[in-house]
Structure formats: C-alpha cells, structure tokens
Design an enzyme around this catalytic site. Sequence first.
Site, mmCIF file in Angstrom:
data_model
loop_
_atom_site.group_PDB
_atom_site.id
_atom_site.type_symbol
_atom_site.label_atom_id
_atom_site.label_comp_id
_atom_site.label_asym_id
_atom_site.label_seq_id
_atom_site.Cartn_x
_atom_site.Cartn_y
_atom_site.Cartn_z
ATOM 1 N N SER A 110 -1.075 3.957 -2.321
ATOM 2 C CA SER A 110 -0.272 4.649 -1.314
ATOM 3 C C SER A 110 1.107 4.985 -1.889
ATOM 4 O O SER A 110 1.204 5.679 -2.902
ATOM 5 C CB SER A 110 -0.192 3.796 -0.047
ATOM 6 O OG SER A 110 0.327 4.538 1.039
ATOM 7 N N ASP A 208 -7.993 10.558 5.750
ATOM 8 C CA ASP A 208 -6.641 10.130 5.394
ATOM 9 C C ASP A 208 -5.748 11.359 5.344
ATOM 10 O O ASP A 208 -6.097 12.343 4.677
ATOM 11 C CB ASP A 208 -6.674 9.437 4.024
ATOM 12 C CG ASP A 208 -5.343 8.848 3.595
ATOM 13 O OD1 ASP A 208 -4.330 9.092 4.279
ATOM 14 O OD2 ASP A 208 -5.319 8.144 2.573
ATOM 15 N N HIS A 238 -7.190 5.460 5.479
ATOM 16 C CA HIS A 238 -6.137 4.883 4.642
ATOM 17 C C HIS A 238 -6.096 3.359 4.832
ATOM 18 O O HIS A 238 -5.883 2.868 5.936
ATOM 19 C CB HIS A 238 -4.778 5.484 5.017
ATOM 20 C CG HIS A 238 -3.709 5.235 4.030
ATOM 21 N ND1 HIS A 238 -3.488 6.054 2.942
ATOM 22 C CD2 HIS A 238 -2.768 4.262 3.938
ATOM 23 C CE1 HIS A 238 -2.469 5.607 2.236
ATOM 24 N NE2 HIS A 238 -2.010 4.508 2.817
#
Length: 270
Positions: A110, A208, A238
């Site tokens: 991320s 996502d 995610h």
Amino acid sequence: MTESAVELPGPGGAISASVFAPAEASEALPGILLIHSGAFVGGSTASVRGQAIDLCREVGAVVVAVEYRLAPEHPYPAAVEDCDAAWQWLSTPAGGVNVDPSRLAIHGTSAGGALAIAVALRTRDRGGIAPRMLFLNSPELDDRRFSASMAKFVDTPGFTARDAEISWRLYLGDITPGSDAVPADAAPARAENLRGLPPTYLALMEFDPLRDEGLAFAGKLLADDVPLELHLFPGTFHGSSALAHAEVSRRELDEEVAVLRRALSGGSRS
C-alpha cells in the site's frame, strides 16, 4: 529465529527498526527491507511483526521492518528519507547485519509500496547498492486519483477512494495533491523514467481503488524494460489477505514466499 530492536541513523534523528534473523546462521543471508502499510499516516513495525516472522522463517532471510515517520506530523519527504536511510543501513557493511548485499529485496504494501519504489529510484539515481527485487503489494502510487477503479470503488472494504484523498492530502502537507509540484518520489506514478529499477513483482487486488493505477504502473515498467511479474488476485479487496484462511489469501501469501525465496536464492549476480 531472533528478534531485536535497533536504532538506525536517520536525517530526522534515530529511526527505530525491528530485525528478525534466522538463528545460528554461519554465512551471509538474504535480506528484506519490509515497509509497512498505513496510508502514510498509520501502521508500525508491530503491525507487520507476524509477516516479518513468516518471511524470516519461510524465506530464510534477515527481515528489517522500519518504523518510518508518519504524516501528518511528518509529511513528505520524512517517510521516504527514513526508509532510504534504513535501506542504506541494511545494504552496507556498516549496518552490522550479516546479509549478502547481492541478495536483498525491498518489500512494500500500500503506502509502503510507494515508499519502496521511492527508495529504489533514489538508490538508482545515486548509484547505490540495488535490490535484487522490488516486491509491491497493492501500492498507493498516484495522488491525482483519476483511474477508473478509483472512481468505481468508493466504498470497498479495507480502503476507499475517500481514504486515498485524505491520505495524499495529509502525506503531501504543503504540496497540493494533483498539482505539478508533486515529485515522483512522493507519487511514483509520476516517474517519467523507470529504467534501471530492479525486477519487480506486483500484486493487485480486484476490488481495490488502487487497482488501475497499479496496472498503469505495470505498463510503464514494461515500457521501460523492467522485468515484471504481475498478479491480479480475483475476488479480493485492499488488505483482504488479513482473512488468512480464505483460499485466495493462502495463494497470495504462498506466492509471496515463493517469489521472494526464488529471487533471493543463489549467490551474487554476475
């Protein structure tokens, strides 16, 4: 396996890190710099402790998880500088860690993915010790947030389009998201030249908001002749690997170990 807390020299003062090492290693081992997620404003070495232990045991590598400074108290470039300092500490003999500098990887998830790329770009540009591999999972790459998936997945689990907007605003501080002032080592989607980056593995999740900026970045890597392995995991969102018993999560986690083990095996590159 041993676990120790260390403090590394950094541009903003001492940087805390956790070092996980296989026990009783008589020779230099592969190493992984592990950069945690958290939208630039959260997360810690504690949040990736289980992952670090698994990678240490399963890959047989020294894993260094870095406690980089977080926004909004410490906006860009603080996190990049801390992660870069941790990479230099890990990849040079002065760090005092028994690793083989030719068998190192940078792993980022991320926001940690953006930081991992930034470290790789800085390392390339200064001619430093390059990682053998860049491992990216659901990286947060583009402050402009104009992709189709960002417009479509506004309320998905784990991370939303609104989360992305807040994340970039807090991370960039006095720099306006979406403006021409945003540098490439803050938002790697803006990088114009990716040549010379290490072979990259990129994992993306189907539902996502960050999915399509990851796909666009994959295209840029390929256009710049960077070796790439790309995997889009179906039915995922995610951070969905936190549901570790799901079949797709097991595949994702098993592949993470297999990819890193394969990339870091063997001796020095010729």
